[in-house]
Design a protein around this motif. Sequence first.
Motif, PDB file in Angstrom:
ATOM      1  N   UNK A 133       0.843  -1.217   0.132  1.00  0.00           N
ATOM      2  CA  UNK A 133      -0.083   0.067   0.077  1.00  0.00           C
ATOM      3  C   UNK A 133       0.763   1.185  -0.002  1.00  0.00           C
ATOM      4  N   UNK A 134       1.739   1.303   0.604  1.00  0.00           N
ATOM      5  CA  UNK A 134       2.739   2.423   0.768  1.00  0.00           C
ATOM      6  C   UNK A 134       3.961   2.463  -0.059  1.00  0.00           C
ATOM      7  N   UNK A 135       4.039   1.246  -0.921  1.00  0.00           N
ATOM      8  CA  UNK A 135       5.268   1.377  -1.937  1.00  0.00           C
ATOM      9  C   UNK A 135       6.545   1.240  -1.306  1.00  0.00           C
ATOM     10  N   UNK A 136       6.664   0.516  -0.128  1.00  0.00           N
ATOM     11  CA  UNK A 136       7.775   0.448   0.354  1.00  0.00           C
ATOM     12  C   UNK A 136       8.195  -1.115   0.654  1.00  0.00           C
ATOM     13  N   UNK A 137       9.248  -1.289   1.147  1.00  0.00           N
ATOM     14  CA  UNK A 137       9.629  -2.719   1.444  1.00  0.00           C
ATOM     15  C   UNK A 137       8.833  -3.245   2.842  1.00  0.00           C
ATOM     16  N   UNK A 138       9.092  -4.560   2.910  1.00  0.00           N
ATOM     17  CA  UNK A 138       8.657  -5.252   4.247  1.00  0.00           C
ATOM     18  C   UNK A 138       9.467  -4.811   5.339  1.00  0.00           C
ATOM     19  N   UNK A 139      10.804  -4.683   5.390  1.00  0.00           N
ATOM     20  CA  UNK A 139      11.719  -4.340   6.185  1.00  0.00           C
ATOM     21  C   UNK A 139      11.635  -2.843   6.863  1.00  0.00           C
ATOM     22  N   UNK A 140      11.122  -2.048   5.705  1.00  0.00           N
ATOM     23  CA  UNK A 140      10.737  -0.711   6.102  1.00  0.00           C
ATOM     24  C   UNK A 140       9.696  -0.483   6.791  1.00  0.00           C
ATOM     25  N   UNK A 141       8.508  -1.343   6.552  1.00  0.00           N
ATOM     26  CA  UNK A 141       7.264  -1.400   7.465  1.00  0.00           C
ATOM     27  C   UNK A 141       7.660  -1.786   8.919  1.00  0.00           C
ATOM     28  N   UNK A 142       8.500  -2.641   8.856  1.00  0.00           N
ATOM     29  CA  UNK A 142       8.763  -3.225  10.344  1.00  0.00           C
ATOM     30  C   UNK A 142       9.579  -2.311  11.081  1.00  0.00           C
ATOM     31  N   UNK A 143      10.323  -1.211  10.364  1.00  0.00           N
ATOM     32  CA  UNK A 143      10.887  -0.212  11.100  1.00  0.00           C
ATOM     33  C   UNK A 143      10.121   0.799  11.536  1.00  0.00           C
ATOM     34  N   UNK A 144       9.089   1.218  10.696  1.00  0.00           N
ATOM     35  CA  UNK A 144       7.943   2.035  10.946  1.00  0.00           C
ATOM     36  C   UNK A 144       7.108   1.615  12.211  1.00  0.00           C
ATOM     37  N   UNK A 145       6.627   0.440  12.293  1.00  0.00           N
ATOM     38  CA  UNK A 145       6.200  -0.121  13.465  1.00  0.00           C
ATOM     39  C   UNK A 145       6.730  -0.100  14.785  1.00  0.00           C
ATOM     40  N   UNK A 146       8.002  -0.356  14.578  1.00  0.00           N
ATOM     41  CA  UNK A 146       8.824  -0.137  15.914  1.00  0.00           C
ATOM     42  C   UNK A 146       9.040   1.277  16.255  1.00  0.00           C
ATOM     43  N   UNK A 147       9.138   2.249  15.310  1.00  0.00           N
ATOM     44  CA  UNK A 147       9.140   3.811  15.675  1.00  0.00           C
ATOM     45  C   UNK A 147       7.939   4.056  16.232  1.00  0.00           C
ATOM     46  N   UNK A 148       6.880   3.632  15.817  1.00  0.00           N
ATOM     47  CA  UNK A 148       5.478   4.024  16.208  1.00  0.00           C
ATOM     48  C   UNK A 148       5.070   3.459  17.677  1.00  0.00           C
ATOM     49  N   UNK A 149       5.672   2.234  17.864  1.00  0.00           N
ATOM     50  CA  UNK A 149       5.483   1.583  19.378  1.00  0.00           C
ATOM     51  C   UNK A 149       6.278   2.591  20.222  1.00  0.00           C
ATOM     52  N   UNK A 150       7.717   2.958  19.853  1.00  0.00           N
ATOM     53  CA  UNK A 150       8.523   3.575  20.708  1.00  0.00           C
ATOM     54  C   UNK A 150       7.930   5.126  20.896  1.00  0.00           C
TER      55      UNK A 150
END
Length: 439
Positions: free
Chosen positions: A28-45
């Motif tokens: 949906x965002x046009x990025x890689x899965x690894x980048x999605x995981x990084x965004x999730x971690x930033x959002x949680x922290x």
Amino acid sequence: MTRKELKKIHVVQKIGDGHLTNSEGALTLGISVRQIIRLKNKYKAEGESGIAHKNRGRKPIHALKEDIKERAAELYTAKYQGSNSCHFAELLQEHENMELSRSSVRRILLAKGLKQAKQRRQTKTHQPRQRRAQAGMLWQIDATSYAWLEEHTPAFSLHAAIDDATGTVVGAVFRPNECREGYSIVMQQGIQKYGIPLSLYSDRHTIFRSPHEKLTVEQELAGETKPLSHFGKAMAELHIEHIKATTPQAKGRVERLWLTLQDRLVIELRLLGITSMEEANVALPRLIAKHNKQFAVAPRSSESAYMKLRDNVQLDHIFTIRELRTLGSGHTLSYAGTVYTFAEPSPQRFDAKSVVEVRQTLSGDVFIWHRGQALQLKKTERPKPEQKKKASSAQPRKPANDHPWKTTHDNNITKRNTKPSTFQDKINSQHNDYLEASW
């Protein structure tokens, strides 16, 4: 936050709630899965602030300092008023040792209100013409009148010629107005420095063409050739093909040159403190050399199309005014109200009433051009006719008594001594005299 960042937060929340997988969110965002995981971690922290860009609201480290901006604006107002953004950046580096990009200079001038963004007019499109392959294949020549020295002098004309293949300005000179002399000087400069070009592109000014250039069908059938102007005759003698454009766009190379020189040359002349056309002509070769160094390009072919000027050819004898004259008695001729004769005994014989071609150079020298040779002339005085002495007016004479004017009446008749006292007595007296004369 931007709409893009808000979309990232929305997708990360959907993944966290289990409504989307990591792969679906990445797609949906046009990025890689690894980048999605990084965004999730930033959002949680860090929450939503972790998704926002960290430099937002902070001044970039490479941003220009305010004192540099103020200095650039002050210099533009004081010394470089009127220059464009690109030229102003070059002048700052050349004269003030300030290295600023063209875009930075433009932003400074717009922010300070010293310049306004240009609105481009929609113009008629023309098919671009490819440059000639070799230097010397085509020159474009023209002149433009402009206030080159701003308020110091009235507007005067800059004559220039540019090589089509390289964009090199081959010659330039200032003159009070557009004239044949200016174009002739430009051609001589270019030919002496580079050589004779194969062709020349100009407009249809009467300097370049004769008003009677168009021949009728009868004249063409009779074998008559087109009459040429003085400049056209010089081009024909040098075997330069002279092309006359019907629109300014046809010689767009020299037309665009005027936009560049009107934008830059005025500032350069102002910085040199030049206040007269004569001083501008002295500085012009150096300024043209600077222009060529920056804007000239390499031709597509390294071969040169220039023709070499022969050693026995003098350009002063070619770029001339040419007229026909008839030799009078004693090998004299009249030209421009002055009588000339041969400066030295002519090595060639001329019959009486011979028609010769008289040429006048740019410096005013007059000579006869005969069989490829210049026969110098010198001024001579026209013999003045002897002035006859005018007869003085005759003195008035009084007619004699026996002159016919006085024999109408008999002068021997005794006149009355008494004067008539009245008008009627006077009439009677004249009547009596008439009767006496009749007898």
